[in-house]
Scaffold this motif. Structure first.
Motif, PDB file in Angstrom:
ATOM      1  N   ARG A 175       0.829  -1.218   0.000  1.00  0.00           N
ATOM      2  CA  ARG A 175       0.000   0.000   0.000  1.00  0.00           C
ATOM      3  C   ARG A 175       0.860   1.264   0.000  1.00  0.00           C
ATOM      4  O   ARG A 175       0.419   2.319   0.465  1.00  0.00           O
ATOM      5  CB  ARG A 175      -0.942  -0.029   1.196  1.00  0.00           C
ATOM      6  N   VAL A 176       2.060   1.121  -0.532  1.00  0.00           N
ATOM      7  CA  VAL A 176       2.926   2.294  -0.627  1.00  0.00           C
ATOM      8  C   VAL A 176       2.282   3.373  -1.493  1.00  0.00           C
ATOM      9  O   VAL A 176       2.422   4.577  -1.232  1.00  0.00           O
ATOM     10  CB  VAL A 176       4.312   1.888  -1.184  1.00  0.00           C
ATOM     11  N   ASP A 177       1.550   2.964  -2.522  1.00  0.00           N
ATOM     12  CA  ASP A 177       0.898   3.951  -3.397  1.00  0.00           C
ATOM     13  C   ASP A 177      -0.156   4.759  -2.645  1.00  0.00           C
ATOM     14  O   ASP A 177      -0.514   5.854  -3.061  1.00  0.00           O
ATOM     15  CB  ASP A 177       0.264   3.246  -4.596  1.00  0.00           C
ATOM     16  N   LYS A 178      -0.628   4.227  -1.514  1.00  0.00           N
ATOM     17  CA  LYS A 178      -1.600   4.934  -0.672  1.00  0.00           C
ATOM     18  C   LYS A 178      -0.912   5.624   0.502  1.00  0.00           C
ATOM     19  O   LYS A 178      -1.579   6.111   1.421  1.00  0.00           O
ATOM     20  CB  LYS A 178      -2.665   3.967  -0.180  1.00  0.00           C
ATOM     21  N   GLY A 179       0.424   5.612   0.483  1.00  0.00           N
ATOM     22  CA  GLY A 179       1.174   6.312   1.517  1.00  0.00           C
ATOM     23  C   GLY A 179       1.330   5.536   2.811  1.00  0.00           C
ATOM     24  O   GLY A 179       1.540   6.134   3.869  1.00  0.00           O
ATOM     25  N   MET A 180       1.266   4.173   2.738  1.00  0.00           N
ATOM     26  CA  MET A 180       1.335   3.365   3.945  1.00  0.00           C
ATOM     27  C   MET A 180       2.424   2.295   3.845  1.00  0.00           C
ATOM     28  O   MET A 180       2.674   1.737   2.778  1.00  0.00           O
ATOM     29  CB  MET A 180      -0.009   2.696   4.221  1.00  0.00           C
ATOM     30  N   LEU A 231      14.396  -0.003   7.594  1.00  0.00           N
ATOM     31  CA  LEU A 231      13.751  -0.506   6.387  1.00  0.00           C
ATOM     32  C   LEU A 231      12.704   0.482   5.884  1.00  0.00           C
ATOM     33  O   LEU A 231      12.621   0.763   4.682  1.00  0.00           O
ATOM     34  CB  LEU A 231      13.102  -1.865   6.655  1.00  0.00           C
ATOM     35  N   LYS A 232      11.905   1.027   6.786  1.00  0.00           N
ATOM     36  CA  LYS A 232      10.891   2.015   6.390  1.00  0.00           C
ATOM     37  C   LYS A 232      11.553   3.220   5.727  1.00  0.00           C
ATOM     38  O   LYS A 232      11.077   3.726   4.692  1.00  0.00           O
ATOM     39  CB  LYS A 232      10.083   2.455   7.602  1.00  0.00           C
ATOM     40  N   ALA A 233      12.660   3.675   6.282  1.00  0.00           N
ATOM     41  CA  ALA A 233      13.358   4.823   5.703  1.00  0.00           C
ATOM     42  C   ALA A 233      13.883   4.493   4.303  1.00  0.00           C
ATOM     43  O   ALA A 233      13.820   5.330   3.394  1.00  0.00           O
ATOM     44  CB  ALA A 233      14.512   5.238   6.612  1.00  0.00           C
ATOM     45  N   ALA A 234      14.375   3.263   4.112  1.00  0.00           N
ATOM     46  CA  ALA A 234      14.876   2.855   2.793  1.00  0.00           C
ATOM     47  C   ALA A 234      13.745   2.788   1.775  1.00  0.00           C
ATOM     48  O   ALA A 234      13.905   3.183   0.617  1.00  0.00           O
ATOM     49  CB  ALA A 234      15.582   1.508   2.898  1.00  0.00           C
ATOM     50  N   VAL A 235      12.584   2.288   2.205  1.00  0.00           N
ATOM     51  CA  VAL A 235      11.426   2.241   1.316  1.00  0.00           C
ATOM     52  C   VAL A 235      10.975   3.655   0.961  1.00  0.00           C
ATOM     53  O   VAL A 235      10.639   3.950  -0.194  1.00  0.00           O
ATOM     54  CB  VAL A 235      10.280   1.441   1.966  1.00  0.00           C
ATOM     55  N   SER A 242       7.063  10.227   2.092  1.00  0.00           N
ATOM     56  CA  SER A 242       6.918   9.767   3.465  1.00  0.00           C
ATOM     57  C   SER A 242       5.767   8.785   3.546  1.00  0.00           C
ATOM     58  O   SER A 242       4.786   8.883   2.789  1.00  0.00           O
ATOM     59  CB  SER A 242       6.659  10.947   4.404  1.00  0.00           C
ATOM     60  N   LEU A 243       5.868   7.832   4.469  1.00  0.00           N
ATOM     61  CA  LEU A 243       4.856   6.787   4.589  1.00  0.00           C
ATOM     62  C   LEU A 243       4.345   6.705   6.021  1.00  0.00           C
ATOM     63  O   LEU A 243       5.118   6.853   6.977  1.00  0.00           O
ATOM     64  CB  LEU A 243       5.441   5.429   4.182  1.00  0.00           C
TER      65      LEU A 243
END
Length: 322
Positions: A175-180, A231-235, A242-243
């Motif tokens: 759901r990265v495209d939704k900012g999550m 990992l979140k920062a790398a993504v 920002s996610l």
């Protein structure tokens, strides 16, 4: 040093990476699956082989120098099929004289293992699947007395550039495209990750060194040792945004486990998301001193872009590496 390699489970996650890596290193590759289809690498021959059939495995392994064991049944079937696979692959290795190479995992290290997972430490499984993997590895170790050479390359959770529905792709960045961004456990706990193209290259490199190694040896593939925060920062860097952090709905998964044997098996491994662990890669580095791993930034762009394409979402530019 090259030769002929038989990849068992060539259509699987690690099998595909190994097929690509051995082919790029100049090996004659036999990519084995039940149907013999799916070998999409130039110069690679597809071979039909059901690993449950000992005669079929022995026949497929005739004349090969290396057998890559990259096949796993679904979690609920491990207790039934892992011993069959082991016995048949050992028989094929002894018959052909080939070295067996196995893609290992961290399940052999249980909840009480140290943070740094070393291959010279005694296995301490705390789950059913961990105990099954320890038994499997010991079976191959015992076969050294019969003349079988075995090399295990142990990695963490997979990150790859091919959509397969793994943890990273299917649960964490779907759901990265939704900012999550979803994470299954403690954000401050270091976790072991293996970028599959690199792990495949490392196995091909070990194959070249096989005659310099003991009859049974195992190496850790460190890959990326990352906390959830890292990992979140790398993504986020790969996605260019920002996610928002979401937690895995383990309560719902436990309810699903009342009806789903597979989900119960997944829940059994939850401890790995809360227990800090990283793989000691120093022995592998000593054997392969010229091995150059892919950068985290490049691996993230590769994996994240293809995971978004598989979901029908816009591709993330692979030129973004910052």
């Amino acid at each position: 040093m090259t030769g002929t390699v038989l990849i068992l489970g060539a259509n699987g996650r690690f099998g595909r990476a190994a097929t690509q890596a051995f082919a790029q290193n100049g090996w004659d590759v036999r990519a084995a699956s039940r149907t013999g289809e799916g070998a999409h690498v130039a110069g690679v021959k597809g071979v039909a082989c059901d690993v449950r059939n000992r005669k079929a495995v022995i026949e497929a392994a005739k004349g090969v120098d290396v057998i890559v064991h990259a096949i796993n049944p679904p979690y609920p079937d491990w207790s039934e099929f892992l011993p069959i696979y082991s016995a048949n692959i050992i028989a094929a290795g002894l018959s052909s004289g080939a070295t067996v190479m196995i893609a290992g995992n961290v399940y052999t290290f249980g909840k009480d293992a140290p943070v740094v997972l070393r291959e010279d430490a005694a296995p301490t499984p705390s789950t059913r699947k961990g105990a099954l993997r320890v038994t499997m590895e010991r079976t191959f170790a015992d076969a050294a007395q019969q003349g079988l050479r075995t090399i295990i390359l142990r990695g963490g959770d997979f990150i790859e550039g091919t959509p397969t529905g793994n943890w990273f792709e299917n649960q964490m960045v779907n759901r990265v495209d939704k900012g999550m961004f979803t994470y299954p456990g403690r954000m401050d706990a270091v976790h072991a990750w293996a970028y599959l193209p690199d792990m495949g290259r490392a196995m091909a490199g070990l194959a070249d060194k096989r005659h310099d190694l003991p009859m049974f040896s195992s190496f850790g593939f460190e890959g990326f040792s990352l906390t959830g925060v890292e990992l979140k920062a790398a993504v986020e860097r790969a996605a260019g945004r920002s996610l928002k952090l979401k937690s895995m709905p383990w309560g719902i998964l436990r309810l699903m486990g009342l009806f789903s044997p597979l989900m119960r098996e997944v829940i059994e491994m939850r401890y790995l998301w809360n227990k800090p662990h990283r793989i000691d890669g120093a022995p592998l580095q000593a054997i392969l001193p010229d091995f150059q791993p892919t950068s985290l930034a490049t691996a993230m762009v590769d994996a994240l872009s293809l995971s978004q394409v598989s979901a029908g979402k816009p591709m993330i530019s692979k030129t973004r590496t910052a």
